[in-house]
Design a protein around this motif. Sequence first.
Motif, mmCIF file in Angstrom:
data_model
loop_
_atom_site.group_PDB
_atom_site.id
_atom_site.type_symbol
_atom_site.label_atom_id
_atom_site.label_comp_id
_atom_site.label_asym_id
_atom_site.label_seq_id
_atom_site.Cartn_x
_atom_site.Cartn_y
_atom_site.Cartn_z
ATOM 1 N N GLU A 1 3.762 5.475 -5.755
ATOM 2 C CA GLU A 1 3.624 5.512 -7.210
ATOM 3 C C GLU A 1 2.633 6.581 -7.638
ATOM 4 O O GLU A 1 2.820 7.250 -8.655
ATOM 5 C CB GLU A 1 3.160 4.140 -7.717
ATOM 6 N N GLN B 1 0.826 -1.201 0.000
ATOM 7 C CA GLN B 1 0.000 0.000 0.000
ATOM 8 C C GLN B 1 0.867 1.261 0.000
ATOM 9 O O GLN B 1 0.542 2.243 -0.669
ATOM 10 C CB GLN B 1 -0.930 -0.004 1.223
ATOM 11 N N ILE C 1 2.108 1.710 -3.510
ATOM 12 C CA ILE C 1 1.076 2.259 -4.405
ATOM 13 C C ILE C 1 0.913 3.754 -4.164
ATOM 14 O O ILE C 1 0.800 4.547 -5.103
ATOM 15 C CB ILE C 1 -0.249 1.515 -4.195
ATOM 16 N N THR D 1 3.763 -2.114 -8.801
ATOM 17 C CA THR D 1 2.883 -0.954 -9.011
ATOM 18 C C THR D 1 2.833 -0.528 -10.473
ATOM 19 O O THR D 1 2.477 0.615 -10.765
ATOM 20 C CB THR D 1 3.366 0.219 -8.151
ATOM 21 N N TYR E 1 -0.339 1.066 -11.741
ATOM 22 C CA TYR E 1 -0.682 2.397 -11.245
ATOM 23 C C TYR E 1 0.163 3.496 -11.883
ATOM 24 O O TYR E 1 0.027 4.662 -11.515
ATOM 25 C CB TYR E 1 -0.503 2.442 -9.727
#
Length: 456
Positions: free
Chosen positions: A56, A50, A53, A95, A98
């Motif tokens: 990113e 998390q 992410i 990631t 994303y």
Amino acid sequence: RLERRTSSGFDLNLERSMLRKRSATLLSRRWSSTSAAPAGWLTSWSTEVQNWISMEKGGQEKRPMRDMPTRDQNFDHGKWGMHKDPKRHIRHFVTWGYSAATQRILFPDLALIFSSSALLTAFNHVAEIPMYMPPEPIVLPSVALGLLITFRTNTANMRYNEARCLWGEIVNTSRDITRIALQWMPQSKDDAFGKAQAAKVCRMTKAFSIVLKYHLTIDGGSPDGTRLEVERDDLIKGEGGPILKKELRDELIKYCFDPNDPEQLIELDRCVESSHRPLWTIQQMCTASHAGIWARCGDRPDRAIRDAHLLERHFQRLCGAMGACERVHKTPIPTAFTRHSSRFLTVWCNAMPLVLWPIVGNCTPLAAVFVSWAMLGTEDIGVQVEEPFDVLPLFQYTQGIAATCDGMAKDAKAEQITLSLDLDVERTGPQILANGYADKFPTHVEMLSHAKVARA
């Protein structure tokens, strides 16, 4: 002897039983720790993913439109540690979905290349004469294409660096203006007029960075990356839209103006309705500093020009940085380079499957998409960075300026800044004082005569 043997045997059995109990306890603890380890490992791994992410996304939690830019927020020690983490390659791979650049080129660019590659592969699979071409038409212009994309990307990075340096200049100059105004404009802790003018300079200094942020971005540099709920065409029309005005007004009230003060409410309305808000705030800084300096010089108005230059040069720095920001914003890289590199890259990527099919066969669509992703992603990053004010976290710069100004104003209110008339020193020369003090010091003619004597 029998008693001794019995007692020694009893002690030996006792020790053995205690050892068995300790072993059982250690095994149970180890088993419980190993059984709980997978759950803890999964929790820590999920938390770390998390964080990856979020990193990113650039700290953005909302990106409902894939064409929105990624505004990287200011780095702290934690972000620098993650940025240099040995697991960064795994993080970047996890990631991948994303990635803002990947999302922007996913459709229609990569979708078109994958579709054409799949059709070519299917056709060659059933056709008697397959369709392909030798690699020379793709390999020979690759050098020119690489140089063209490299030029655009390097130039875009130079624009990004220049924009960041300009905002660094704005941050430093804002601090200097606030510090000088709070130190030199009030004459003493009882000088209400000087304090009022210094407070106005501080307000306008904070407002300048905010209105400049709205002046350079389409959505006011929203921190969460969300665009306003209006059509893009309405936003492009300028800074006069009602939604943008409301957003600007709310932010100015939050950081700069008190709507309960009638004078500040008038300043707020005039700022929002101004045709060029950054210039308006600079002019208001000049007006407040001129009033404070004129009151400070008292019966010696000749000193006003000298004192005005102290702040005027900082106002000129703000105005110069603003003009440079407008130049960067209004002048892109020559659009001929952008159009030519876009056409060149489109033809090159769509012709790639014709070269790849004799080499990889049925894997042509995947290979073509991978090569195209590498080239198109690099070009897309250059295009996004070319408009640096839509990528830089301007909202953090403005919040930093507001926090710094408020902190120095708080110190001044707590009388942690010693003003001129509050200094308990013996004055040995002419001073810049209020009315009633000028007759105690030599006149300008007397000072010139003293200077001539000293030179002689």
